[in-house]
Scaffold this active site. Sequence first.
Site, short mmCIF file in Angstrom:
data_model
loop_
_atom_site.label_atom_id
_atom_site.label_comp_id
_atom_site.label_asym_id
_atom_site.label_seq_id
_atom_site.Cartn_x
_atom_site.Cartn_y
_atom_site.Cartn_z
CD GLN A 1 -6.71 8.30 -15.26
OE1 GLN A 1 -7.52 7.67 -14.42
NE2 GLN A 1 -6.86 7.71 -16.42
CE LYS B 1 -3.20 -3.08 -0.14
NZ LYS B 1 -3.70 -3.21 -1.30
CE1 TYR C 1 -7.48 -3.34 -19.28
CE2 TYR C 1 -6.60 -1.26 -17.91
CZ TYR C 1 -7.24 -1.69 -19.18
OH TYR C 1 -7.91 -0.83 -19.81
CD GLN D 1 -10.97 -2.35 -9.06
OE1 GLN D 1 -11.51 -1.59 -10.23
NE2 GLN D 1 -9.64 -1.62 -8.64
NE ARG E 1 1.58 7.75 -18.16
CZ ARG E 1 0.52 6.99 -18.34
NH1 ARG E 1 -0.10 6.69 -17.12
NH2 ARG E 1 0.06 7.04 -19.40
CG HIS F 1 -8.65 2.78 -3.69
ND1 HIS F 1 -8.44 2.01 -4.75
CD2 HIS F 1 -8.66 1.72 -2.75
CE1 HIS F 1 -8.21 0.84 -4.65
NE2 HIS F 1 -8.34 0.40 -3.31
#
Length: 259
Positions: A139, A121, A184, A208, A134, A147
């Site tokens: 995002q 984590k 992924y 999820q 980036r 989270h």
Amino acid sequence: MLKSNGSGLLSGFPYAELADERTQHWPLVASPWHALAVLTLYLLLVYYGPKCMHSRKPWQLRGPLFIYNLCMSLLNGYICLELYSAARKLNYSAICQPCRVSFDPQELRLARAFWWFYITKVFEFADTCFFILRKKQSQLTFLHIYHHSSMFIICWIIIKWTPTGSTFMPAALNSFVHIIMYAYYCLAALGSRFRRYLWWKRYLTALQLLQFALGLAWGAQAIINKCEYPPWLCYLGTTYMLPFLYLFGRFYAQKYTKT
């Protein structure tokens, strides 16, 4: 019964006397101030990172992204396997296994797997760092930040108090989902030529959601069955699943369903 390590680091902290004595000298475990310092650095990154990148060009980072996501997928695979193997050798029940402090090799193996689960984590804060470098500001949603920051604190609570018992079940489930998730993103880092292999993103989000639903059900049955497990942790874990179900459910509805 879990015992205090007697170090005084948690003096005055709720339930300090119940902390698992085996893990208290492991890195980033003993004091809540260690965990809070790491979390504070993360939140400072979230706040100041985009400001620092504002006048700079975005970094591509395709190679580092591929390596990072591959390593995270493999590490979660190791953790999931360790949790499952140790719990199986200990004949643990996935439903209602009492917590216990034991220096049995398999018990220590389980505790070490929980510690690595906690440390992942910390590593996952790199997800946010990559978004900032980036310049993927879209995002950096409330869901993303909540989270990562809250999971870090929850996992500190686990390694601090209950790196044992049927806690292995939701931890192993979370690690399993992260194997698939980082696999992924590992493919996604390879560029547009692999985009046709990434059609299953919506199913990853659905997985999820299923994880959170199972976590809620697991916590609820532990409360109903009055498992020999710290009640405050049962209530905390069950309540913690609710905002995730809402936030991920809303994300899924907005992204993958039509009005």
